[in-house]
Scaffold this active site. Structure first.
Site, PDB file in Angstrom:
ATOM      1  N   TRP A  18      -3.355  -2.427  -1.424  1.00 48.34           N
ATOM      2  CA  TRP A  18      -3.119  -3.744  -2.003  1.00 48.34           C
ATOM      3  C   TRP A  18      -3.786  -4.709  -1.045  1.00 48.34           C
ATOM      4  CZ3 TRP A  18      -0.357  -8.326  -0.863  1.00 48.34           C
ATOM      5  CH2 TRP A  18      -0.085  -9.143  -1.951  1.00 48.34           C
TER       6      TRP A  18
ATOM      7  N   GLU B  60      15.678 -17.034 -12.377  1.00 47.41           N
ATOM      8  CA  GLU B  60      15.324 -15.619 -12.485  1.00 47.41           C
ATOM      9  C   GLU B  60      14.624 -15.326 -13.820  1.00 47.41           C
ATOM     10  OE1 GLU B  60      15.068 -13.329 -10.460  1.00 47.41           O
ATOM     11  OE2 GLU B  60      15.125 -11.467 -11.604  1.00 47.41           O
TER      12      GLU B  60
ATOM     13  N   HIS C  25      15.218 -36.325 -14.174  1.00 46.18           N
ATOM     14  CA  HIS C  25      14.529 -36.756 -12.953  1.00 46.18           C
ATOM     15  C   HIS C  25      13.093 -36.285 -12.916  1.00 46.18           C
ATOM     16  CE1 HIS C  25      18.346 -38.229 -11.540  1.00 46.18           C
ATOM     17  NE2 HIS C  25      18.886 -37.075 -11.919  1.00 46.18           N
TER      18      HIS C  25
ATOM     19  N   ASN D  73      -0.854   1.268   6.335  1.00 41.07           N
ATOM     20  CA  ASN D  73      -0.071   0.198   5.702  1.00 41.07           C
ATOM     21  C   ASN D  73       0.308  -0.779   6.787  1.00 41.07           C
ATOM     22  OD1 ASN D  73      -0.097   1.623   3.375  1.00 41.07           O
ATOM     23  ND2 ASN D  73       2.107   2.007   3.274  1.00 41.07           N
ATOM     24  N   GLY D  74       0.315  -2.062   6.469  1.00 43.45           N
ATOM     25  CA  GLY D  74       0.704  -3.071   7.464  1.00 43.45           C
ATOM     26  C   GLY D  74      -0.473  -3.970   7.761  1.00 43.45           C
TER      27      GLY D  74
ATOM     28  N   ARG E 222       4.196   0.475  -6.825  1.00 43.59           N
ATOM     29  CA  ARG E 222       4.221  -0.494  -5.731  1.00 43.59           C
ATOM     30  C   ARG E 222       3.105  -1.523  -5.868  1.00 43.59           C
ATOM     31  NH1 ARG E 222       6.829   1.937  -0.903  1.00 43.59           N
ATOM     32  NH2 ARG E 222       5.596   0.495   0.300  1.00 43.59           N
TER      33      ARG E 222
ATOM     34  N   CYS F  65       0.837  -1.191   0.000  1.00 47.31           N
ATOM     35  CA  CYS F  65       0.000   0.000   0.000  1.00 47.31           C
ATOM     36  C   CYS F  65       0.880   1.253   0.000  1.00 47.31           C
ATOM     37  CB  CYS F  65      -0.872   0.022   1.236  1.00 47.31           C
ATOM     38  SG  CYS F  65      -1.809  -1.482   1.450  1.00 47.31           S
TER      39      CYS F  65
END
Ligand code: F6R
Length: 613
Positions: free
Chosen positions: A74, A484, A507, A100-101, A27, A2
């Site tokens: 978010w 990556e 494998h 936020n959090g 973000r 957020c």
């Protein structure tokens, strides 16, 4: 995750809030909102979706006023709907909060407040905060500040908060514990923000609010207190990021700009640290030679791309030193029993310096008495502040959600630190160090070479982008590169992609190979003893009619016979080849995403900085 912006001064708040939120768009978010003190009341506007939707609402139903808070959310608790978007208010709409959090004990608090008669509108954890403050004021808290303090003492979890009170037209409040928050100090106006880019074009001076601090901002000054009421002397710092660092500089996306910035960033790191013939300069590192000589074990912890960089770091540090090096995902490390003693150096690798799992791993390591070295891109971030030593990757703000330049800067950091460790511990001779440093100097030009061939990579992406899946294979130093490359592809093009150690093919994953599956094979060649093994693995794919796209060293005739398509890179020593090879894979992912029409800078469901567990 957020984003938070807040403003108090004499200019219209809404334009500044929206401008700041736009700068935090990278973000990742799914809804947005603002609250502004307007003519004696708090006006709130919020909407699901992109900021443009909120802007439309603000045009249709404008708000004026010079005190306000804004938020991009978010979703963690509750769907991305208008009701769940921030700001959240108390029962009467006199207190507005952006957060936020995560409030971990919100269920208990909510049940208790509902029993007292508080009416909740959203499914969020955040909404308990304005109601708790309302309850504390009703219970006799003598001031909004004291009500905030009392409320926050009851809250478990992480928060960065911006708070407005209808009865306080001259004050904007901010508080933090666990989630980052900065104060921007202007002339006759002040800001709050969850991240520097939000206010970079408005102020040059900032205060990094510390954990457990509450700030009251007025237009003409700020007062900071601990949550127990003790006053704190603010430390004002000059911001070093140039505003232009958060512009696209003519590129179609931030990600493409950041991919192209890589040669310059790596050259800068080499200039800073590798200007001597056979040693590396690490003046500000904070780990002396006596400590490094005694060291016998290293534990690298990180998430996502930073974890892949850590896998590379392990291979290189093991090669150039006698250290036993392990790399682990921070989210796994937290919950295992790793038998770490104070003699182990823990290396926390993180672009943002705010990743919740990496921060938790760091704190665990410190509680066991270990020293922590951060490899980090953001000065002033939580990881930087809490580490004993820091290597700054100095890549500048990374706005594209998918990491590119911060990743290659992390690889370079590991390479420079490998030589530093080897030399400081007396395990790497001057001649070997000189040869390695010379080889590293070739990396920026090798990346230029790849960037110059972007058009050929785009044509390849156009040809191969539409399948349901792709497989990335590499060995040794290029096994992390394969992981990556696959991560980049799935993040931005939404195509399923899997990275594998090529030796593991037999494998299991070989069952996937058919005439439709693109198999991206990292097969660069200098004196690499795994080159021949990689060729055998490619032949296994060829025998099963897989579509081979090789990343190979210019002039390699053997590859031309095996592969359907080749991305050429110039010769580099094996251990440094990932730095150029990964750029080819970044471009491949980029152009696949473009062909598939995705939102490259802000891929769905992702957030730039993962500040929740
Ligand atoms: C991938 C990506 C993420 C981050 C991860 C860790 O492109 O960006 O996987 O690498 O979330 O973030 P930091 O490095 O900020 O700790």
């Amino acid at each position: 995750m957020c984003g938070i912006v807040g403003y108090i001064g004499s200019r219209p708040a809404v334009a500044l809030l929206v401008n700041g939120l736009k700068r935090l768009e990278y973000r990742g978010y799914d809804s947005a909102g603002v609250a502004v003190w307007e003519d004696g009341r708090l006006a709130v506007r919020k909407s699901p979706g992109r900021l443009a939707v909120l802007e439309q609402q603000l045009t249709a139903r404008p708000v004026t006023g010079s005190l306000g808070v804004g938020h991009t959310r978010w979703a963690t608790h509750g769907e991305p709907t208008e009701l769940n978007a921030h700001p959240h208010t108390d029962c009467t709409g006199r207190i507005a909060v952006v957060h936020n959090g995560i409030i971990e004990n919100y269920r208990e608090l909510r049940a208790e407040l509902e029993q007292q008669g508080h009416a909740f509108r959203s499914q969020t954890d955040t909404e308990v905060i304005p109601h708790l403050i309302e309850a504390e004021l009703a219970a006799g808290a003598p001031s909004p500040e004291e009500a905030i303090r009392r409320a926050l003492r009851r809250v478990q979890g992480a928060f960065a908060l911006g708070l407005l009170f209808q009865e306080q037209p001259q004050t904007l409040y901010a508080a933090r514990r666990g989630s980052p928050l900065i104060i921007g100090v202007g002339q006759g106006e002040n800001f709050i923000a969850s991240d520097v880019p939000a206010i970079l074009d408005q102020v040059r001076r900032v205060i990094y609010l510390q954990d457990g601090e509450l700030c009251a901002l007025r237009a003409d000054g700020v007062s900071i207190f601990r949550l127990d009421g003790t006053p704190v002397v603010p430390v004002i710092q000059e911001m070093t990021l140039a505003a232009k660092a958060v512009d696209k500089a003519g590129f179609e996306t931030f990600m493409l700009k950041e991919i192209h910035e890589q040669p310059r960033i790596l050259r800068h790191l080499l200039l800073q640290h590798a200007w001597q013939e056979d040693t590396v300069a690490m003046p500000g590192l904070g780990l002396g030679a006596p400590y490094l000589r005694k060291l016998n074990r290293v534990m690298i912890v990180a998430c996502g791309s930073a974890f892949h960089a850590g896998m590379y770091g392990k291979l290189l540090w093991e090669q150039l030193t006698s250290l036993a090096v392990e790399t682990d995902l921070a989210s796994e490390f937290r919950y295992r029993d790793p038998k770490i003693d104070p003699g182990t150096l823990v290396v926390a690798v993180t672009q943002s310096g705010e990743t919740a799992d990496t921060l938790a791993a760091l704190r665990m390591a410190k509680s066991w008495g270990c020293k922590v070295l951060a490899i980090c891109n953001v000065p002033g971030s939580s990881v930087v502040r809490e580490s004993d030593a820091v290597f700054f990757t100095e890549a500048g703000p990374e706005i594209g959600v998918a990491s590119t330049k911060a990743f290659t800067a992390q690889l370079m950091a590991f390479a420079l630190l490998a030589i530093h460790l080897g030399r400081a511990r007396g395990e790497l001779g001057a001649a070997e160090a000189r040869a390695s440093l010379q080889a590293m100097q070739a990396v920026p030009d090798a990346i230029h070479y790849v960037l110059d061939r972007a058009e050929a990579i785009r044509r390849l992406a156009d040809k191969h982008h539409d399948g349901p899946s792709s497989l990335y294979l590499g060995r040794r130093f290029n096994y992390p590169t394969a992981l990556e490359g696959a991560l980049k592809n799935k993040e931005i093009s939404y195509q399923h992609a899997e990275g594998y150690a090529a030796g593991e093919m037999k494998h299991g994953p070989i069952a996937l190979i058919n005439e439709y599956l693109p198999v991206i094979c990292l097969c660069t060649r200098t004196r690499d003893e795994v080159y021949a093994k990689m060729i055998s693995n490619i032949k296994e794919v060829e025998a099963r009619h897989g579509r081979i796209i090789a990343v190979a060293t210019d002039g390699d005739e053997e590859i031309v016979r095996l592969a359907e398509d080749v991305i050429w890179v110039p010769p580099l020593r094996d251990e440094f080849s990932p730095l150029a090879n990964v750029v080819a894979l970044q471009l491949l992912a980029y152009y696949s995403a473009r062909a598939r029409g995705t939102d490259i800078d802000q891929p769905r469901n992702l957030a730039k900085s993962v500040t929740v567990e």
